[in-house]
Scaffold this motif. Structure first.
Motif, mmCIF file in Angstrom:
data_model
loop_
_atom_site.group_PDB
_atom_site.id
_atom_site.type_symbol
_atom_site.label_atom_id
_atom_site.label_comp_id
_atom_site.label_asym_id
_atom_site.label_seq_id
_atom_site.Cartn_x
_atom_site.Cartn_y
_atom_site.Cartn_z
ATOM 1 N N ALA A 2 -7.266 0.440 -4.219
ATOM 2 C CA ALA A 2 -7.333 0.677 -2.807
ATOM 3 C C ALA A 2 -7.836 1.954 -2.551
ATOM 4 C CB ALA A 2 -6.000 0.537 -2.427
ATOM 5 N N ALA A 3 -8.368 2.136 -1.344
ATOM 6 C CA ALA A 3 -8.967 3.653 -0.953
ATOM 7 C C ALA A 3 -7.710 4.556 -0.558
ATOM 8 C CB ALA A 3 -10.001 3.448 0.313
ATOM 9 N N ILE A 4 -8.083 5.726 -0.951
ATOM 10 C CA ILE A 4 -6.781 6.629 -0.847
ATOM 11 C C ILE A 4 -7.082 7.319 0.579
ATOM 12 C CG2 ILE A 4 -5.883 8.822 -1.602
ATOM 13 C CD1 ILE A 4 -6.499 7.928 -4.357
ATOM 14 N N LYS A 5 -6.492 7.581 1.442
ATOM 15 C CA LYS A 5 -6.533 8.090 2.837
ATOM 16 C C LYS A 5 -6.296 9.800 2.565
ATOM 17 C CE LYS A 5 -4.697 8.075 7.434
ATOM 18 N NZ LYS A 5 -3.642 7.489 8.273
ATOM 19 N N GLU A 6 -7.401 10.339 2.713
ATOM 20 C CA GLU A 6 -7.341 11.794 2.268
ATOM 21 C C GLU A 6 -6.418 12.628 3.232
ATOM 22 O OE1 GLU A 6 -8.846 13.230 -0.068
ATOM 23 O OE2 GLU A 6 -9.509 11.324 -1.100
ATOM 24 N N SER A 7 -6.390 12.044 4.617
ATOM 25 C CA SER A 7 -5.701 12.541 5.650
ATOM 26 C C SER A 7 -4.108 12.475 5.597
ATOM 27 C CB SER A 7 -6.152 12.448 7.027
ATOM 28 O OG SER A 7 -5.975 11.235 7.372
ATOM 29 N N ILE A 10 1.112 12.737 2.111
ATOM 30 C CA ILE A 10 1.232 12.682 0.566
ATOM 31 C C ILE A 10 0.156 13.382 -0.077
ATOM 32 C CG2 ILE A 10 1.248 11.355 -1.390
ATOM 33 C CD1 ILE A 10 2.944 9.310 0.093
ATOM 34 N N GLN A 11 -1.170 13.177 0.428
ATOM 35 C CA GLN A 11 -2.325 13.597 -0.162
ATOM 36 C C GLN A 11 -2.573 15.290 0.266
ATOM 37 O OE1 GLN A 11 -4.558 12.192 -2.578
ATOM 38 N NE2 GLN A 11 -2.864 10.634 -2.529
ATOM 39 N N GLN A 12 -2.134 15.507 1.448
ATOM 40 C CA GLN A 12 -1.890 16.967 1.911
ATOM 41 C C GLN A 12 -1.245 17.791 1.113
ATOM 42 O OE1 GLN A 12 -1.271 16.777 6.003
ATOM 43 N NE2 GLN A 12 -3.707 16.160 6.368
ATOM 44 N N ASN A 13 0.145 17.111 0.902
ATOM 45 C CA ASN A 13 1.354 17.711 -0.071
ATOM 46 C C ASN A 13 0.454 17.940 -1.459
ATOM 47 O OD1 ASN A 13 2.850 18.039 2.139
ATOM 48 N ND2 ASN A 13 4.086 16.234 1.640
ATOM 49 N N LYS A 14 -0.198 16.649 -2.039
ATOM 50 C CA LYS A 14 -0.484 16.974 -3.214
ATOM 51 C C LYS A 14 -1.610 18.079 -3.418
ATOM 52 C CE LYS A 14 -2.256 13.845 -6.798
ATOM 53 N NZ LYS A 14 -2.467 12.168 -6.982
#
Length: 120
Positions: A2-7, A10-14
């Motif tokens: 699955a593609a990771i939604k950059e926005s 969770i991704q921002q916190n990471k």
């Protein structure tokens, strides 16, 4: 995959954690159960796949292959294949991977002391 939604939150916190904490960066590279064990075995010498499998008998073939690929993609392990039949593939630590040797050995030293009850 699955593609990771950059926005995503969770991704921002990471990303924030990676930017603020160097330990998070290291754990992103070597985190998990098997990666430090693979790095530990490669810290002593270059190994073929079968040697790693023998040294870590509890790991499944799928997990060993998967983690070797991830370590290679992260630039910690170098895979060298010689064009012979049967294929002769060796794994060794890159310069970046060799930089982790003191960390891996410190982890092992801590483990031996902890298992002996030295910290109790």
């Amino acid at each position: 995959m699955a593609a990771i939604k950059e926005s995503s939150t969770i991704q921002q916190n990471k990303k924030l954690a990676l930017d603020l904490c160097p330990v998070t960066y290291v754990m992103e590279k070597i985190g998990g159960y098997w990666k430090p064990i693979i790095l530990y075995h490669l810290s002593t010498s270059d190994k073929r796949y079968s040697e790693l499998k023998r040294a870590i008998p509890a790991i499944t073939e799928k997990m060993l292959i998967q983690h070797l690929k991830q370590l290679e993609n992260d630039g910690l392990v170098i895979r060298t294949a010689k064009p012979v039949v049967p294929p002769h593939v060796t794994y060794n630590l890159s310069q970046s991977g060799k930089g982790l040797i003191p960390v891996i050995h410190s982890m092992a030293e801590w483990a031996f002391k902890e298992m002996e009850g030295e910290y109790k």
